[in-house]
Design a protein around this motif. Structure first.
Motif, short mmCIF file in Angstrom:
data_model
loop_
_atom_site.label_atom_id
_atom_site.label_comp_id
_atom_site.label_asym_id
_atom_site.label_seq_id
_atom_site.Cartn_x
_atom_site.Cartn_y
_atom_site.Cartn_z
N ALA A 162 0.85 -1.20 0.00
CA ALA A 162 0.00 0.00 0.00
C ALA A 162 0.88 1.25 0.00
O ALA A 162 2.01 1.23 0.50
N LYS A 163 0.34 2.31 -0.53
CA LYS A 163 1.05 3.58 -0.53
C LYS A 163 1.20 4.06 0.92
O LYS A 163 0.23 4.04 1.68
N ILE A 164 2.42 4.45 1.28
CA ILE A 164 2.66 4.91 2.65
C ILE A 164 3.20 6.34 2.64
O ILE A 164 3.62 6.85 1.60
N GLY A 165 3.17 6.96 3.80
CA GLY A 165 3.68 8.32 3.92
C GLY A 165 3.81 8.71 5.38
O GLY A 165 3.90 7.86 6.26
N GLN A 166 3.78 10.02 5.61
CA GLN A 166 3.87 10.57 6.95
C GLN A 166 2.54 11.21 7.30
O GLN A 166 1.93 11.89 6.48
N ARG A 167 2.11 10.97 8.54
CA ARG A 167 0.83 11.53 8.97
C ARG A 167 0.80 11.55 10.49
O ARG A 167 1.28 10.61 11.12
#
Length: 188
Positions: A162-167
């Motif tokens: 899955a697309k991941i990031g910062q949050r």
């Protein structure tokens, strides 16, 4: 008549304790499919009981895999889709013996405090590779294997991609939390 009564008693006693002799099976139902896990209840009795208490209360339902590190681990058991941390329901003082199980591909573990005195969080993880260095980790935490994926590793891999990031100040979280949603965790 006495023989029949004897066999009936033996049958019921044997079946009453049969459940304790077998490892437990749980399903993690996600938006992408079901992951089936065998828990090593014979070898890690106290840790598995701790985990199953959370399963029985529905604690994991509607939480997400909040840490996704492709080729390393999927971690869940703390946050909902809004990244709100779910309050721990049960605090436990557990003494446990380390099992012979290793943090290999497809194994499932709990994150524990190093001093063995308490489990402060019901967070669990699924290994996405052979993570042997987790077997004897330095520092404040240990990563104790309590089971393995027996079906649905393809679902685990889909979530891992899955697309991941910062949050919310966290890294490696799902960009679209519903792609990593744990709808329900149930025991058989």
């Amino acid at each position: 008549m006495k023989k029949i009564l004897y066999f009936l008693i033996l049958f019921f006693v044997t079946n009453a304790f049969a459940d304790n002799k077998e490892d437990k099976i749980i399903d993690i139902v996600t938006n992408r499919g079901t992951i089936q896990i065998e828990l090593f209840s014979q070898k890690n009795t106290d840790l598995v009981k701790f985990f199953l208490k959370y399963v029985e209360t529905g604690f994991y339902n509607k939480l997400i895999f909040h840490r996704i590190l492709e080729g390393f681990i999927l971690q869940g058991g703390a946050y909902d889709v809004s990244f709100k941390n779910k309050e721990v329901q049960l605090k436990s003082q557990i003494s446990f013996k380390h099992s012979e199980f290793k943090n290999n591909y497809g194994s499932v573990g709990l994150i524990l405090r190093k001093d063995n005195s308490a489990i402060t969080s019901p967070q669990f993880f699924i290994n996405l590779s052979d993570n042997n260095y987790l077997n004897s980790q330095e520092g404040n935490y240990e990563y104790e294997v309590i089971g393995k994926v027996i079906s649905g590793m393809d679902i685990v891999e889909k979530i891992a991609h899955a697309k991941i990031g910062q949050r919310e100040g966290m890294y490696n979280v799902p960009f679209y939390p519903t792609e990593a949603l744990i709808n329900e965790v149930k025991q058989f």
